[in-house]
Motif scaffolding. Structure first.
Motif, PDB file in Angstrom:
ATOM      1  N   LEU A   1       0.827  -1.212   0.000  1.00  0.00           N
ATOM      2  CA  LEU A   1       0.000   0.000   0.000  1.00  0.00           C
ATOM      3  C   LEU A   1       0.857   1.255   0.000  1.00  0.00           C
ATOM      4  O   LEU A   1       0.512   2.258  -0.647  1.00  0.00           O
ATOM      5  CB  LEU A   1      -0.936  -0.014   1.212  1.00  0.00           C
ATOM      6  N   TYR A   2       1.978   1.233   0.715  1.00  0.00           N
ATOM      7  CA  TYR A   2       2.882   2.387   0.684  1.00  0.00           C
ATOM      8  C   TYR A   2       3.377   2.650  -0.736  1.00  0.00           C
ATOM      9  O   TYR A   2       3.584   3.800  -1.133  1.00  0.00           O
ATOM     10  CB  TYR A   2       4.063   2.165   1.630  1.00  0.00           C
ATOM     11  N   ASN A   3       3.557   1.584  -1.486  1.00  0.00           N
ATOM     12  CA  ASN A   3       4.005   1.743  -2.875  1.00  0.00           C
ATOM     13  C   ASN A   3       2.936   2.365  -3.769  1.00  0.00           C
ATOM     14  O   ASN A   3       3.239   2.813  -4.877  1.00  0.00           O
ATOM     15  CB  ASN A   3       4.434   0.390  -3.442  1.00  0.00           C
ATOM     16  N   CYS A   4       1.688   2.382  -3.307  1.00  0.00           N
ATOM     17  CA  CYS A   4       0.588   2.975  -4.085  1.00  0.00           C
ATOM     18  C   CYS A   4       0.466   4.477  -3.877  1.00  0.00           C
ATOM     19  O   CYS A   4      -0.257   5.154  -4.624  1.00  0.00           O
ATOM     20  CB  CYS A   4      -0.738   2.308  -3.705  1.00  0.00           C
ATOM     21  N   VAL A   5       1.132   4.997  -2.866  1.00  0.00           N
ATOM     22  CA  VAL A   5       1.002   6.418  -2.540  1.00  0.00           C
ATOM     23  C   VAL A   5       1.581   7.270  -3.665  1.00  0.00           C
ATOM     24  O   VAL A   5       2.650   6.973  -4.211  1.00  0.00           O
ATOM     25  CB  VAL A   5       1.714   6.736  -1.210  1.00  0.00           C
ATOM     26  N   ASP A   6       0.880   8.326  -3.992  1.00  0.00           N
ATOM     27  CA  ASP A   6       1.316   9.276  -5.018  1.00  0.00           C
ATOM     28  C   ASP A   6       2.423  10.159  -4.426  1.00  0.00           C
ATOM     29  O   ASP A   6       2.163  11.006  -3.562  1.00  0.00           O
ATOM     30  CB  ASP A   6       0.132  10.131  -5.470  1.00  0.00           C
ATOM     31  N   ARG A   7       3.643   9.973  -4.884  1.00  0.00           N
ATOM     32  CA  ARG A   7       4.784  10.696  -4.313  1.00  0.00           C
ATOM     33  C   ARG A   7       4.743  12.192  -4.635  1.00  0.00           C
ATOM     34  O   ARG A   7       5.471  12.984  -4.014  1.00  0.00           O
ATOM     35  CB  ARG A   7       6.097  10.098  -4.831  1.00  0.00           C
ATOM     36  N   SER A   8       3.917  12.582  -5.589  1.00  0.00           N
ATOM     37  CA  SER A   8       3.808  14.007  -5.922  1.00  0.00           C
ATOM     38  C   SER A   8       2.806  14.736  -5.030  1.00  0.00           C
ATOM     39  O   SER A   8       2.693  15.967  -5.100  1.00  0.00           O
ATOM     40  CB  SER A   8       3.413  14.187  -7.384  1.00  0.00           C
ATOM     41  N   ASP A   9       2.088  14.012  -4.192  1.00  0.00           N
ATOM     42  CA  ASP A   9       1.114  14.618  -3.284  1.00  0.00           C
ATOM     43  C   ASP A   9       1.863  15.446  -2.240  1.00  0.00           C
ATOM     44  O   ASP A   9       2.703  14.918  -1.507  1.00  0.00           O
ATOM     45  CB  ASP A   9       0.295  13.514  -2.602  1.00  0.00           C
ATOM     46  N   PRO A  10       1.600  16.744  -2.155  1.00  0.00           N
ATOM     47  CA  PRO A  10       2.337  17.585  -1.199  1.00  0.00           C
ATOM     48  C   PRO A  10       1.942  17.347   0.258  1.00  0.00           C
ATOM     49  O   PRO A  10       2.655  17.787   1.163  1.00  0.00           O
ATOM     50  CB  PRO A  10       1.974  19.006  -1.643  1.00  0.00           C
ATOM     51  N   ARG A  11       0.828  16.680   0.476  1.00  0.00           N
ATOM     52  CA  ARG A  11       0.385  16.440   1.845  1.00  0.00           C
ATOM     53  C   ARG A  11       1.256  15.370   2.520  1.00  0.00           C
ATOM     54  O   ARG A  11       1.758  14.459   1.853  1.00  0.00           O
ATOM     55  CB  ARG A  11      -1.077  15.983   1.864  1.00  0.00           C
ATOM     56  N   PRO A  12       1.428  15.458   3.824  1.00  0.00           N
ATOM     57  CA  PRO A  12       2.223  14.429   4.503  1.00  0.00           C
ATOM     58  C   PRO A  12       1.503  13.087   4.485  1.00  0.00           C
ATOM     59  O   PRO A  12       0.274  13.020   4.562  1.00  0.00           O
ATOM     60  CB  PRO A  12       2.357  14.975   5.934  1.00  0.00           C
ATOM     61  N   LEU A  13       2.271  12.030   4.339  1.00  0.00           N
ATOM     62  CA  LEU A  13       1.710  10.684   4.413  1.00  0.00           C
ATOM     63  C   LEU A  13       1.131  10.455   5.800  1.00  0.00           C
ATOM     64  O   LEU A  13       1.757  10.781   6.817  1.00  0.00           O
ATOM     65  CB  LEU A  13       2.811   9.659   4.126  1.00  0.00           C
ATOM     66  N   ALA A  14      -0.079   9.907   5.866  1.00  0.00           N
ATOM     67  CA  ALA A  14      -0.711   9.558   7.144  1.00  0.00           C
ATOM     68  C   ALA A  14      -0.586   8.044   7.335  1.00  0.00           C
ATOM     69  O   ALA A  14      -1.351   7.275   6.753  1.00  0.00           O
ATOM     70  CB  ALA A  14      -2.169   9.991   7.155  1.00  0.00           C
ATOM     71  N   PRO A  15       0.378   7.585   8.128  1.00  0.00           N
ATOM     72  CA  PRO A  15       0.646   6.148   8.272  1.00  0.00           C
ATOM     73  C   PRO A  15      -0.233   5.513   9.353  1.00  0.00           C
ATOM     74  O   PRO A  15       0.196   5.299  10.490  1.00  0.00           O
ATOM     75  CB  PRO A  15       2.126   6.113   8.655  1.00  0.00           C
ATOM     76  N   LEU A  16      -1.455   5.201   8.991  1.00  0.00           N
ATOM     77  CA  LEU A  16      -2.407   4.633   9.956  1.00  0.00           C
ATOM     78  C   LEU A  16      -2.517   3.117   9.800  1.00  0.00           C
ATOM     79  O   LEU A  16      -3.513   2.519  10.199  1.00  0.00           O
ATOM     80  CB  LEU A  16      -3.788   5.281   9.771  1.00  0.00           C
ATOM     81  N   GLY A  17      -1.469   2.501   9.248  1.00  0.00           N
ATOM     82  CA  GLY A  17      -1.555   1.077   8.931  1.00  0.00           C
ATOM     83  C   GLY A  17      -0.712   0.161   9.781  1.00  0.00           C
ATOM     84  O   GLY A  17      -0.876  -1.049   9.729  1.00  0.00           O
ATOM     85  N   HIS A  18       0.226   0.694  10.571  1.00  0.00           N
ATOM     86  CA  HIS A  18       1.056  -0.187  11.395  1.00  0.00           C
ATOM     87  C   HIS A  18       1.372   0.503  12.716  1.00  0.00           C
ATOM     88  O   HIS A  18       1.302   1.723  12.829  1.00  0.00           O
ATOM     89  CB  HIS A  18       2.336  -0.585  10.664  1.00  0.00           C
TER      90      HIS A  18
END
Length: 427
Positions: free
Chosen positions: A34-51
């Protein structure tokens, strides 16, 4: 040797069915995908609610006393050698105090004293699971490493249900129906990952009595020991060791917020000596002798870590976790397509159910989480990886402002993909 110039028929590289079976239930692979699916161009911080790793966030910083203890052990020059074999503490006087410190720490919460001979140190609690896995009854939903290790070892496992309508308690009748002559143990996780529940004294008594009736041991995964912030206090399963023998799995990763230090233990919480009579603990020590060891530096730091971390650190950590759990619970109540059957009161997680009838173009929980990661840079663990299709496991052990932002993005995603109007969040 092939001198014909043709293609060599290599004898290695064949499919390993056991490895494939184990990888099919790897929660790590699922979440990392799922982390590999994240759009790296998204300026918002990643919200890691998975682990469940709160350590990157300043509000969940490890105790200063623990960090100082490891630094002191590293610079002392005393802990650069190989560690002593498990169970042979007298072979290394420097590490005798480590086993003694763990035994004394666990004994604080038991009605009897543990000795150094009741403790085996492991390279984290996951390693303890590897050592302990056998023909067992596993909880559903549950921590999938148990299933993966059993599959890799070719062992039988069966799933009993946790009941969401009863605060995720063990289905005792279901356990009795599942057990047969080959069953040797039941695994419980308390406080619970992935459900966020904490078992009461009365419920733990019933589990012990059921294990005694069936003639099986209890393997109690207590890596989230004392991570309880609701109405029920944490009670170690070892308290009931007089009823049925208990092997307690634990470590410092969650309570001290240091999962990367990889220091765990197996404790024989068995005051009647059943494990010694049946040579179970002897077998554990033999297995440890051909397995990996926790880092000697961390072992050497354990006495100071336990002695020097004051209760203020633990209280502050649980106050922060309680605040985060409340934010999570209230935010989720404002998302109509998600149902939270039980308010989290322990560990770092909550299980919630997706109502798939609300969605257009989303097939199941994995599809939901994949699209959520791509569109909103929010990573949540699909329930399918934990044995519960169309459920989600959400961790709230992140910075509160990022948690609120991530859950608002989750709500926006649900509004965008559902065909029924969402209810307003409570004021």
């Amino acid at each position: 040797m092939d001198n014909s110039g043709g293609e060599v028929a290599w004898r290695f590289g064949k499919v390993n069915p056991s490895l494939e079976a184990a990888s099919a239930v790897s929660i790590r692979a699922l979440v990392h995908g799922l982390y590999n699916c994240v759009d790296r161009s998204d300026p918002r911080p990643l919200a890691p609610l998975g682990h469940g790793d709160p350590s990157p966030f300043a509000c969940f910083r490890a105790a200063a006393a623990a960090e100082e203890a490891v630094a002191a052990a590293a610079t002392s020059g005393k802990y650069n050698s190989y560690p002593t074999a498990a169970g042979l503490t007298e072979a290394c006087s420097l590490l005798v105090k480590t086993f003694s410190a763990v035994a004394s720490y666990l004994s604080r919460y038991l009605p009897y004293e543990l000795s150094t001979g009741d403790i085996v140190l492991t390279s984290g609690c996951n390693h303890a699971i590897e050592v302990m896995i056998a023909n067992v009854l596993l909880p559903r939903p549950g921590y999938p490493l148990y299933e993966a290790r059993a599959a890799l070892s070719g062992l039988e496992f069966r799933h009993y249900d946790l009941l969401p309508e009863k605060g995720w308690e063990v289905d005792i009748e279901g356990v009795e129906a599942l057990a047969d002559d080959n069953t040797v143990a039941i695994v419980i996780v308390n406080p619970n990952n992935p459900c966020g529940s904490v078992y009461s004294y009365e419920h733990l008594t019933k589990i012990a009595e059921t294990a005694r009736k069936l003639g099986i041991m209890v393997i109690s995964d207590e890596i989230y020991e004392h991570c309880a912030f609701g109405s029920k206090p944490f009670v170690p399963m070892g308290v009931f060791g007089e009823i049925a023998p208990v092997l307690t799995l634990g470590g410092i990763s969650k309570r001290w917020m240091v999962p990367g230090w990889r220091l765990g233990w197996i404790a024989m919480t068995d005051p009647k000596g059943v494990f010694r009579k049946t040579k179970i603990f002897e077998a554990i020590i033999i297995y440890r002798g051909i397995s990996v060891d926790p880092a000697t530096i961390v072992q050497g730091a354990i006495p100071q870590i336990i002695a020097s971390t004051d209760d203020t650190f633990f209280r502050n950590a649980m106050n922060m976790m309680r605040e985060a759990a409340e934010i999570c619970y209230q935010k989720l109540k404002g998302i109509e397509c998600i149902t939270c059957p039980h308010k989290p009161e322990g560990s770092m997680f909550v299980m919630v159910k997706l109502d798939m009838s609300y969605f257009d173009g989303i097939d199941d929980d994995i599809n939901f989480c994949t699209k959520l990661a791509k569109e909103e840079s929010v990573v949540i663990c699909p329930g399918s990886g934990l044995g519960m299709k169309n459920w989600l496991r959400i961790t709230f052990a992140v910075d509160p402002s990022l948690l609120e932002d991530g859950l608002e993005r989750l709500k926006s995603f649900c509004l965008r993909h559902t065909h029924r109007k969402q209810k307003q969040a409570p004021l």
